[in-house]
Design an enzyme around this catalytic site. Structure first.
Site, PDB file in Angstrom:
ATOM      1  CB  SER A  74      -3.087  -8.425  -2.700  1.00  0.00           C
ATOM      2  OG  SER A  74      -2.348  -8.734  -1.543  1.00  0.00           O
ATOM      3  CG  ASP A  93      -2.974 -14.983  -3.990  1.00  0.00           C
ATOM      4  OD1 ASP A  93      -3.539 -16.028  -3.644  1.00  0.00           O
ATOM      5  OD2 ASP A  93      -1.792 -14.738  -3.698  1.00  0.00           O
ATOM      6  CG  HIS A 136       0.668 -12.041  -3.672  1.00  0.00           C
ATOM      7  ND1 HIS A 136      -0.490 -12.688  -3.274  1.00  0.00           N
ATOM      8  CD2 HIS A 136       0.530 -10.748  -3.245  1.00  0.00           C
ATOM      9  CE1 HIS A 136      -1.281 -11.833  -2.638  1.00  0.00           C
ATOM     10  NE2 HIS A 136      -0.683 -10.650  -2.619  1.00  0.00           N
TER      11      HIS A 136
END
Length: 455
Positions: free
Chosen positions: A163, A187, A257
């Site tokens: 992330s 991601d 996510h």
């Protein structure tokens, strides 16, 4: 009474003596554990580096920032994998940290260094955490330069960023002029980076090789392509099995996510090995327009695996490449995929969706090709991508149904002059064929497949 006190004191001294004799061998440095109160008040950045090796796989040792060479467990000759987490709105340690560390060590004899910047990432104000990524990247860059002075090759460094941590890893790579061996972005975070230029986010120039996995591009993840190869799970957005309504609570916000990490863990321990196909879009992939991988020959189609070396040279030659795949909702996530080629000879033009079932004894798995209405007309070849949630290694029977939605008129005949099933994930399995199949629309027909070379 005095005797009791003396016994207590003696026991205490024996306990202390035992601890002295055991030394520091049992003292571990754990990931910083904060709570919501820290997040409300805000945290100032403080970066800790926790080393794990096969000698201390379950006991992290904090490294001094001025050099890991003071830690006897660190071997500069070994490859080093840095694990960089992202935004931590609750302050709790990531649930996946230990699993990732253990699987990296199980796979290779490496130094695994967890970059713990929880003090900085744990802020209710996301924008504060974003600003800290630059400072944390400077900290980590200097540490890697110190490693290099002690004999570590930048070629042997792999940053795994999750992330917001993916962009932090990219900043480190940029400061090192793209000379580190590899960056993996799981991601990469989208908020605050959607319109960012390449030097303000992760991009292919940040390392010798950059691979990216997308699972939540319509929310917390970043749209676009940002590596030498970008994997898009189920198109890179909504993931199967994740909640579709806000009533599911926290999972509604984080499930898509987090799927990037769980897919990566599955790939790391080699239980997934999901095949991906180069394509311009997920829609084209589902329409079976991209089920070939000539650019990678003699290597097969790329797979979502930890070791991407079989495809690395081709990817560096090709530039940025997008690859797509679909998954099931649960472990091991992979689907059984077939390319299905139909040649129809029906008299009337029909539109519909196709249902295919594979049978082996009592085991049955079904694929529904319904992303768009398919056109069936006389002597026309149609190619489908059929994806099944369950793997059936030996197919004894196949059932097919073409649903046209016709419920009031007469059922028209549909003749399949030829149907051919080509396995995409297991090329060693036989290609299956059948000829001259007569069926009615909306009615299922079953047949026993035959090896294509016998017809």
């Amino acid at each position: 009474m005095k005797s009791h006190r003396l016994l207590f004191l003696l026991g205490f001294l024996i306990l202390c003596k035992g601890q002295e004799e055991s030394g520091d061998s049992e003292l571990c440095d754990d990931f910083t554990d904060l709570n919501l109160s820290h997040c409300f008040m805000g945290t100032l950045l403080y970066v800790r580096l926790l080393l794990y090796t096969r000698s201390n796989a379950h006991c992290g040792r904090e490294l001094l920032h001025h050099g890991p060479w003071h830690q006897p467990l660190f071997d500069p000759a070994r490859p080093t994998a840095f694990v960089v987490h992202g935004y931590r709105p609750t302050g709790a340690p990531p649930i996946w940290i230990d699993r990732l560390v253990q699987q990296l060590l199980a796979r290779d004899d490496v130094n695994v260094i967890v970059v713990d910047w929880n003090k900085g990432a744990a802020n209710l104000n996301y924008f504060t955490a974003v600003t800290y990524t630059r400072e944390a990247a400077q900290n980590l860059t200097q540490f890697i330069l110190n490693m290099q002075e002690e004999g570590t090759s930048l070629d042997n460094i792999h940053l795994i960023g999750v992330s917001l941590g993916a962009h932090l890893a990219g900043f480190v790579g940029a400061q090192l002029k793209g000379k580190i061996g590899r960056i993996t972005g799981l991601d990469p975070a989208g908020p605050m980076f959607t319109s960012a230029s390449p030097d303000e986010r992760l991009d292919p120039s940040d390392a010798q090789f950059v691979d990216v996995l997308h699972t939540d591009m319509d929310s917390f993840g970043l749209r676009g392509a940002h590596g030498h190869i970008d994997f898009y799970a189920n198109g890179g957005a909504d993931q199967p099995g994740c909640p579709k309504t806000i009533f599911a609570g926290k999972s509604y916000f984080v499930c898509d996510h987090q799927r990037a990490m769980f897919l990566y863990l599955c790939a790391l321990n080699q239980t997934c090995s999901i095949t991906a196909f180069p394509c311009s879009s997920y829609s084209d992939f589902l329409q079976a327009n991209c089920l070939h991988c000539e650019a990678f020959r003699p290597a097969p189609c790329p797979k979502l695996v930890y070791d991407l070396s079989p495809w690395r040279d081709a990817l560096l030659r090709m530039g940025q490449t997008k690859v797509f795949f679909s998954t099931s909702s649960t472990l091991p996530y992979r689907k059984l995929s077939y390319r299905v080629d139909l040649v129809t000879w029906n008299q009337y033009l029909r539109w519909g969706v196709v249902y295919i079932r594979l049978h082996s004894g009592r085991s049955v798995t079904e694929a529904r090709v319904d992303h768009k209405l398919l056109r069936f007309e006389q002597f026309t070849s149609t190619r489908l991508l059929a994806q099944f949630d369950d793997d059936i290694s030996t197919v004894q029977k196949i059932s097919m149904r073409i649903n046209t939605g016709n419920v009031i008129g007469p059922r028209y005949k549909i003749r399949l002059v030829r149907v051919r099933f080509t396995p995409l994930d297991q090329p060693e399995r036989p290609v299956m064929c059948r000829f001259d199949i007569f069926m009615e629309e909306n009615m299922e027909v079953s047949f026993r497949p035959l090896p294509c070379n016998t017809n």
